[in-house]
Write a protein that holds these residues in place. Sequence first.
Motif, PDB file in Angstrom:
ATOM      1  N   PRO A  37      11.016  -6.724   1.436  1.00  0.00           N
ATOM      2  CA  PRO A  37       9.870  -6.315   0.621  1.00  0.00           C
ATOM      3  C   PRO A  37      10.171  -6.397  -0.869  1.00  0.00           C
ATOM      4  CG  PRO A  37      10.217  -4.770   2.425  1.00  0.00           C
ATOM      5  CD  PRO A  37      11.416  -5.676   2.393  1.00  0.00           C
ATOM      6  N   ARG A  56       0.438  -7.142  -5.870  1.00  0.00           N
ATOM      7  CA  ARG A  56       0.862  -6.979  -4.479  1.00  0.00           C
ATOM      8  C   ARG A  56      -0.084  -7.710  -3.523  1.00  0.00           C
ATOM      9  NH1 ARG A  56       1.538  -0.921  -3.033  1.00  0.00           N
ATOM     10  NH2 ARG A  56       2.576  -1.798  -1.213  1.00  0.00           N
ATOM     11  N   GLU A  60       1.129 -10.662  -1.105  1.00  0.00           N
ATOM     12  CA  GLU A  60       1.044 -10.454   0.349  1.00  0.00           C
ATOM     13  C   GLU A  60       0.188 -11.516   1.022  1.00  0.00           C
ATOM     14  OE1 GLU A  60      -0.251  -6.436   0.873  1.00  0.00           O
ATOM     15  OE2 GLU A  60       1.624  -5.576   0.118  1.00  0.00           O
ATOM     16  N   CYS A  65       4.387 -12.501   1.368  1.00  0.00           N
ATOM     17  CA  CYS A  65       5.443 -11.524   1.109  1.00  0.00           C
ATOM     18  C   CYS A  65       5.050 -10.132   1.577  1.00  0.00           C
ATOM     19  CB  CYS A  65       5.749 -11.469  -0.392  1.00  0.00           C
ATOM     20  SG  CYS A  65       6.344 -13.031  -1.092  1.00  0.00           S
ATOM     21  N   LYS A  66       6.056  -9.308   1.756  1.00  0.00           N
ATOM     22  CA  LYS A  66       5.852  -7.875   1.955  1.00  0.00           C
ATOM     23  C   LYS A  66       6.183  -7.170   0.647  1.00  0.00           C
ATOM     24  CE  LYS A  66       6.944  -7.929   6.896  1.00  0.00           C
ATOM     25  NZ  LYS A  66       7.836  -7.389   7.969  1.00  0.00           N
ATOM     26  N   THR A  67       5.502  -6.072   0.358  1.00  0.00           N
ATOM     27  CA  THR A  67       5.736  -5.369  -0.904  1.00  0.00           C
ATOM     28  C   THR A  67       5.762  -3.859  -0.673  1.00  0.00           C
ATOM     29  OG1 THR A  67       3.408  -5.060  -1.543  1.00  0.00           O
ATOM     30  CG2 THR A  67       4.427  -7.178  -2.104  1.00  0.00           C
ATOM     31  N   THR A  68       6.416  -3.181  -1.594  1.00  0.00           N
ATOM     32  CA  THR A  68       6.401  -1.719  -1.624  1.00  0.00           C
ATOM     33  C   THR A  68       6.245  -1.294  -3.083  1.00  0.00           C
ATOM     34  OG1 THR A  68       8.804  -1.527  -1.876  1.00  0.00           O
ATOM     35  CG2 THR A  68       7.929  -1.502   0.381  1.00  0.00           C
TER      36      THR A  68
END
Length: 338
Positions: A37, A56, A60, A65-68
Amino acid sequence: MRKPHPLAPVLGAMALAAALLPSAAQAADPVCEVNRPIRFSGLNWESNLVLAGIERYVLEHGYGCKTTVEIGETLPMLAALQRGDVDVTPEVWPGQIEGAWKKALASGKVLGVGHVYDAGEGWYVPRYTVERHPGLKSAADLARFKNVFADPEEPGRGRIYGCPAGWACGTLNENLLRALKLDRDYAMFAPGSGAAQKAAIVSAYKRKRDIVFYYWTPTSLVGALDLVKLELPAFDQAAYTCMTDPKCLDPVPTEFKPNPVVTGVNAAFAKQAPQIAEFLGKLTVPSDAIDATLGWLENEGKEPEDAARYFLKQYGPVWRQWIPPQAAERVQAALARE
């Protein structure tokens, strides 16, 4: 006359079907450049959180992608960006943290990319306050109006609502108070949070009470209320540099520095993910678009993530310039499904 090949209709249909089918590259799901992430700094004010939501969503849905998001204050998040504990800070105001930002850049561990928009800061009063007290035009004039802005907790002193506790602008405001020789007559009150600061201002405004406060732009609050920005001496770089320093011994009053806002990126992450770094470097938002988005957030009572989607739905011609066409189509498709 030459007869058509007996398989011509079949071959023609096959060719047409092949033309209509997406290529393998188009059909494949996007593969993010990093296999973990992507970590964003969630600085606790509206425009930063909306920008984080926009970035984000694009990463995504457009890049796979993954994000936090990690919530924190300006300087701790800058330190985290240097360490690589976060990868992206969507909204960095270099002029507000001048010394710390220069050190971060000099370390080689942080990059400042793009030009998100131009931001500003100042001390404000409601227009009705100026109409009641026409002599109040500049910040220095406050010396004569401490009873107008009486501090309920410190009799005999006025109150200026400054930065929320822990924000980097607290140093600027405290030094400006000293520079204007107002520190004996006024207390610089630090609300517990950005939400508490905003609530105090809105409450006073609705009741037509006199209030003087620090705020910044672009924000929905400054756009929504009829305010007057108090005058300060012309901008002086040397004076401003000292005002950003907690150890400034003899601050001299000066206008707040105009802030071209940039995106902060961890240098190692940028090297690892050049396509994402290119997107962040191209990201720029017209002032009317961010003002309108923040105004929508204020009027609708929604969350920053909702405002991010609102921006993406309303301002396609803006954000499509940031990313490749295929990524843009994936983002648009995701928006259409909502």
